[in-house]
Design a protein around this motif. Structure first.
Motif, mmCIF file in Angstrom:
data_model
loop_
_atom_site.group_PDB
_atom_site.id
_atom_site.type_symbol
_atom_site.label_atom_id
_atom_site.label_comp_id
_atom_site.label_asym_id
_atom_site.label_seq_id
_atom_site.Cartn_x
_atom_site.Cartn_y
_atom_site.Cartn_z
ATOM 1 N N ASP A 249 -0.221 7.028 -16.940
ATOM 2 C CA ASP A 249 -1.681 7.102 -16.969
ATOM 3 C C ASP A 249 -2.102 8.346 -17.748
ATOM 4 O OD1 ASP A 249 -4.397 7.028 -16.464
ATOM 5 O OD2 ASP A 249 -4.172 6.576 -14.332
ATOM 6 N N GLU A 250 -2.955 8.189 -18.757
ATOM 7 C CA GLU A 250 -3.440 9.314 -19.550
ATOM 8 C C GLU A 250 -4.679 9.959 -18.956
ATOM 9 O OE1 GLU A 250 -1.875 7.701 -23.916
ATOM 10 O OE2 GLU A 250 -4.031 7.680 -23.438
ATOM 11 N N ARG A 251 -5.215 9.380 -17.892
ATOM 12 C CA ARG A 251 -6.422 9.908 -17.259
ATOM 13 C C ARG A 251 -6.154 11.308 -16.718
ATOM 14 N NH1 ARG A 251 -10.654 6.870 -14.305
ATOM 15 N NH2 ARG A 251 -11.704 8.243 -12.844
ATOM 16 N N GLN A 252 -7.006 12.267 -17.053
ATOM 17 C CA GLN A 252 -6.829 13.627 -16.584
ATOM 18 C C GLN A 252 -7.341 13.775 -15.161
ATOM 19 O OE1 GLN A 252 -8.689 16.252 -19.416
ATOM 20 N NE2 GLN A 252 -6.900 16.252 -20.756
ATOM 21 N N THR A 253 -6.681 14.653 -14.407
ATOM 22 C CA THR A 253 -7.119 14.944 -13.045
ATOM 23 C C THR A 253 -8.251 15.964 -13.089
ATOM 24 O OG1 THR A 253 -5.547 16.748 -12.814
ATOM 25 C CG2 THR A 253 -4.784 14.557 -12.215
ATOM 26 N N VAL B 258 0.868 -1.166 0.000
ATOM 27 C CA VAL B 258 0.000 0.000 0.000
ATOM 28 C C VAL B 258 0.908 1.220 0.000
ATOM 29 C CG1 VAL B 258 -1.878 1.214 1.147
ATOM 30 C CG2 VAL B 258 -1.717 -1.268 1.346
ATOM 31 N N ALA B 259 0.793 2.060 -1.043
ATOM 32 C CA ALA B 259 1.676 3.218 -1.174
ATOM 33 C C ALA B 259 0.840 4.467 -1.434
ATOM 34 C CB ALA B 259 2.663 3.000 -2.315
ATOM 35 N N PRO B 260 1.309 5.627 -0.979
ATOM 36 C CA PRO B 260 0.577 6.868 -1.258
ATOM 37 C C PRO B 260 0.367 7.055 -2.753
ATOM 38 C CG PRO B 260 2.316 7.255 0.350
ATOM 39 C CD PRO B 260 2.520 5.853 -0.171
ATOM 40 N N GLY B 261 -0.851 7.465 -3.132
ATOM 41 C CA GLY B 261 -1.178 7.618 -4.539
ATOM 42 C C GLY B 261 -1.536 9.040 -4.902
ATOM 43 N N THR B 262 -1.810 9.250 -6.188
ATOM 44 C CA THR B 262 -2.284 10.526 -6.705
ATOM 45 C C THR B 262 -3.768 10.382 -7.004
ATOM 46 O OG1 THR B 262 -0.139 11.035 -7.701
ATOM 47 C CG2 THR B 262 -2.051 12.224 -8.548
ATOM 48 N N PRO B 263 -4.645 11.167 -6.350
ATOM 49 C CA PRO B 263 -6.090 11.006 -6.573
ATOM 50 C C PRO B 263 -6.439 11.060 -8.061
ATOM 51 C CG PRO B 263 -5.693 12.488 -4.731
ATOM 52 C CD PRO B 263 -4.352 12.218 -5.359
ATOM 53 N N GLY B 264 -7.175 10.058 -8.514
ATOM 54 C CA GLY B 264 -7.666 10.037 -9.885
ATOM 55 C C GLY B 264 -6.731 9.444 -10.910
ATOM 56 N N ARG B 265 -5.459 9.191 -10.545
ATOM 57 C CA ARG B 265 -4.501 8.701 -11.536
ATOM 58 C C ARG B 265 -3.543 7.706 -10.912
ATOM 59 N NH1 ARG B 265 -0.821 11.897 -12.729
ATOM 60 N NH2 ARG B 265 -0.277 10.928 -14.716
ATOM 61 N N LEU B 266 -3.062 6.785 -11.743
ATOM 62 C CA LEU B 266 -2.018 5.866 -11.322
ATOM 63 C C LEU B 266 -0.671 6.576 -11.401
ATOM 64 C CD1 LEU B 266 -1.563 2.794 -10.595
ATOM 65 C CD2 LEU B 266 -0.923 2.499 -13.000
ATOM 66 N N PRO C 138 0.466 -4.494 -14.258
ATOM 67 C CA PRO C 138 -0.868 -4.365 -13.660
ATOM 68 C C PRO C 138 -1.273 -2.901 -13.540
ATOM 69 C CG PRO C 138 0.763 -4.778 -11.943
ATOM 70 C CD PRO C 138 1.506 -4.801 -13.243
ATOM 71 N N VAL C 139 -2.427 -2.559 -14.108
ATOM 72 C CA VAL C 139 -2.934 -1.190 -14.075
ATOM 73 C C VAL C 139 -4.453 -1.228 -13.894
ATOM 74 C CG1 VAL C 139 -1.098 -0.235 -15.530
ATOM 75 C CG2 VAL C 139 -3.168 -1.147 -16.599
ATOM 76 N N PRO C 140 -5.073 -0.177 -13.353
ATOM 77 C CA PRO C 140 -6.534 -0.112 -13.330
ATOM 78 C C PRO C 140 -7.088 -0.143 -14.748
ATOM 79 C CG PRO C 140 -5.595 1.474 -11.800
ATOM 80 C CD PRO C 140 -4.448 0.932 -12.609
ATOM 81 N N ALA C 141 -8.210 -0.829 -14.922
ATOM 82 C CA ALA C 141 -8.741 -1.069 -16.267
ATOM 83 C C ALA C 141 -9.524 0.108 -16.832
ATOM 84 C CB ALA C 141 -9.628 -2.317 -16.251
ATOM 85 N N ASP C 142 -9.831 1.136 -16.015
ATOM 86 C CA ASP C 142 -10.723 2.201 -16.467
ATOM 87 C C ASP C 142 -9.967 3.431 -16.968
ATOM 88 O OD1 ASP C 142 -9.699 2.925 -14.039
ATOM 89 O OD2 ASP C 142 -11.578 3.658 -13.199
ATOM 90 N N SER C 143 -8.820 3.245 -17.583
ATOM 91 C CA SER C 143 -8.061 4.364 -18.127
ATOM 92 C C SER C 143 -7.317 3.899 -19.362
ATOM 93 C CB SER C 143 -7.083 4.910 -17.074
ATOM 94 O OG SER C 143 -6.442 6.088 -17.537
ATOM 95 N N THR C 144 -6.691 4.837 -20.069
ATOM 96 C CA THR C 144 -5.776 4.504 -21.154
ATOM 97 C C THR C 144 -4.378 4.964 -20.752
ATOM 98 O OG1 THR C 144 -6.233 6.603 -22.283
ATOM 99 C CG2 THR C 144 -7.551 4.677 -22.933
ATOM 100 N N TYR C 145 -3.363 4.405 -21.433
ATOM 101 C CA TYR C 145 -2.004 4.606 -20.975
ATOM 102 C C TYR C 145 -1.054 4.876 -22.140
ATOM 103 C CZ TYR C 145 -3.943 2.680 -16.724
ATOM 104 O OH TYR C 145 -4.732 2.487 -15.609
ATOM 105 N N THR C 146 0.034 5.564 -21.805
ATOM 106 C CA THR C 146 1.145 5.770 -22.733
ATOM 107 C C THR C 146 2.311 4.892 -22.291
ATOM 108 O OG1 THR C 146 0.545 8.059 -23.276
ATOM 109 C CG2 THR C 146 2.854 7.431 -23.594
ATOM 110 N N ALA C 147 2.918 4.206 -23.243
ATOM 111 C CA ALA C 147 4.101 3.383 -22.958
ATOM 112 C C ALA C 147 5.290 3.966 -23.706
ATOM 113 C CB ALA C 147 3.871 1.936 -23.368
ATOM 114 N N VAL C 148 6.408 4.113 -22.999
ATOM 115 C CA VAL C 148 7.641 4.610 -23.604
ATOM 116 C C VAL C 148 8.709 3.535 -23.439
ATOM 117 C CG1 VAL C 148 9.341 6.461 -23.668
ATOM 118 C CG2 VAL C 148 6.991 6.962 -22.941
ATOM 119 N N PHE C 149 9.208 3.021 -24.558
ATOM 120 C CA PHE C 149 10.259 2.004 -24.566
ATOM 121 C C PHE C 149 11.608 2.684 -24.799
ATOM 122 C CE2 PHE C 149 6.436 -0.251 -25.394
ATOM 123 C CZ PHE C 149 6.622 -1.570 -25.017
#
Length: 533
Positions: free
Chosen positions: A520-524, A359-367, A427-438
């Motif tokens: 996480d691309e989800r906007q705050t 359990v780690a401190p998070g950012t409300p609304g975003r991973l 593992p990520v929450p399923a209700d968002s879209t994401y950017t991946a940088v390789f």
């Protein structure tokens, strides 16, 4: 180049170093050093020089050429390989003596600023370190696993028991049996089995007991340190279930297999006293049976604060194989009204099982951003971002490159590499879209050893079965070898069970990866995505 004069005089008799040699063999045979062959080679070299009385030959140039395979024209002013590897060796020895070798009477140390090892002998009284209050709260905490103590061992130097005990012990057993018979005749009844109940809350369980971050090794009686240097506390906060362990189990998908060789199994719950706030919760699983039977052989429900967090969760289906690590992550997790985070695991098929929780401190609304470096230790980049050591991987081999990388402010990020047929399951929450940088840098093809050039290595990149890149040629796109290349893919949708599965499939020669970011691309609520360190 003139070589230093050896410290051993002709005809001098050397100590046997038998105990020290035995300790070196134990260290080199350990799991900690089996997965770090370069460090094992370095440690073996400097120790053997000591055993031969040639401490004065343990110099940076000699180590580079004789132990690390550098050419005779090695220039220590331009190449820091020896200093880098010595730093890694100090950390690896510290890790070893905090885990596998914690009870050893002799410890091998590499002092700061030196390359000559020191063999330190411990007295029996300090062979087992005493946990600090920060890492091992008092045993009075509900649900803490008790310390394991060997049965049948006596104090060093104690006298054998007196013969009179052979008369006293049978008499005592007779008296105990008689007392038990009287209790049974008096109508004493065994308590009926019942579902686990919440433990009575102590009156003073308040701010002093709450935490703002927790990492718990489920089923483990001891705390341990992971490849990032983070401490996972021994099992605590639990009610119900039973601890299980397989000390020698081979575990895939992690650099810290010891974390997954113990678990809690059955129907159980955790009550974690959290400070108010928004948190990220990650649950870690590893099916101990290599071939547990079939899918749904272990299916269960995960409850978070009384709500279903995962329905029909099946470890084998999630991981794809037995003895393989998998994880599930939730964001915006807060303690319930009573100040506790309540987790419960209830059976649908076979008994639920949990390996670890964090359990780690998070950012409300975003991973929070996930940053992974293909290396055995974490890395802090020039912008202050922390990259974890390699995780969430399946397949491939981890190696370390030493070539200087151009086109980046962080060449050290590209020294670690995983190559082969690779899969990363994030593992990520399923209700968002994401950017991946390789992140890539070609260090084999184009080098003296690898030869080749453009077209020598081609591979595909897929996300959840969808092709992102066809026949990626890092050499060509970066403009040559030893140059950093970033490939960015946006709008990635996770699977319904909250996974981004990245596959790197070889086309010509092996695929490889140096580092990976998931954002996480989800906007705050403010309408933009802040950067986080």
């Amino acid at each position: 180049m003139a070589q230093p004069t050896p410290s051993r005089r002709e005809g001098e008799t050397l100590p046997s170093f038998e105990a020290e040699r035995s300790e070196l063999r134990a260290v080199l045979a350990s799991e900690t050093f089996q997965r770090a062959p370069t460090l094992a080679q370095l440690l073996s070299y400097i120790c053997e020089k000591c055993f031969e009385g040639e401490q004065e030959l343990i110099k940076e140039y000699n180590i580079a050429v004789e132990a690390l395979g550098r050419p005779p024209d090695f220039d220590q002013k331009r190449d820091s390989i020896v200093r880098v590897e010595a730093h890694r060796l100090r950390k690896r020895l510290k890790e070893y003596y905090e885990t596998e070798g914690k009870n050893h009477r002799i410890r091998i140390e590499l002092p700061l600023g030196a390359y000559v090892p020191v063999f330190r002998r411990q007295e029996p009284s300090d062979a087992v370190p005493t946990p600090s209050p920060e890492t091992a709260p008092a045993e009075a905490v509900s649900g803490m696993a008790p310390a394991v103590r060997p049965v049948g061992t006596g104090e060093a130097g104690s006298r054998p028991p007196s013969r009179r005990w052979f008369w006293v012990l049978p008499a005592g057993l007779v008296l105990l049996a008689a007392a038990g018979l009287l209790l049974w005749k008096g109508g004493r009844k065994e308590p009926a089995a019942e579902a686990p109940k919440a433990a009575a809350q102590p009156v003073d369980l308040a701010a002093a007991a709450t935490v703002s971050e927790a990492r718990v090794a489920a089923g483990s009686a001891e705390s341990l340190r992971d490849s990032d240097g983070l401490i996972w506390l021994s099992d605590r906060y639990f009610e119900g279930g039973k601890a299980g362990a397989a000390p020698h189990m081979e575990v895939s998908g992690t650099l810290t297999p010891a974390l997954f060789r113990a678990w809690r199994e059955g129907e159980f719950r955790y009550r974690i006293p959290l400070k108010p706030g928004a948190y990220e919760l990650t649950l870690w699983f590893c099916e101990p049976q290599l071939r547990p039977g079939s899918d749904n052989s272990r299916s269960f429900r995960i409850w978070i604060n009384g709500q279903v967090g995962a329905e029909e969760f099946d470890i084998l289906t999630e991981a794809g194989a037995g003895q393989t690590v998998t994880a599930r992550t939730w964001r915006d997790i807060s303690p319930a009204a009573d100040g506790f985070l309540h987790l419960a695991f209830t059976a649908i098929g076979n008994a639920p099982l949990l390996s670890a929780l964090s359990v780690a401190p998070g950012t409300p609304g975003r991973l929070r951003p996930i940053r992974i470096a293909a290396r055995e230790e974490p890395y802090r980049d020039s912008a202050g971002y922390v990259w974890s050591s390699d995780r969430f991987f399946f397949g491939g081999k981890l190696v370390r490159r030493v070539e200087a990388i151009e086109g980046t402010d962080d060449p050290e990020l590209y020294r670690g590499e995983r190559y082969g047929r690779l899969t990363y399951t994030i593992p990520v929450p399923a209700d968002s879209t994401y950017t991946a940088v390789f992140h890539f840098a070609e260090t084999w093809f184009g080098s003296k050893q690898g030869g080749g050039g453009a077209g020598s290595r081609l591979f595909d990149i897929l996300c959840n079965g969808v092709l992102l890149e066809r026949n990626l040629d890092v050499y060509r796109e970066a403009g040559g070898p030893f140059r950093a290349l970033r490939k960015t893919y946006r709008g990635l949708k996770p699977t319904p069970n909250g996974k981004l599965v990245f596959q790197m499939i070889p086309g010509r020669n092996y695929a490889f990866l140096n580092a990976l970011e998931v954002l996480d691309e989800r906007q705050t609520a403010t309408g933009h995505r802040p950067q986080e360190k």
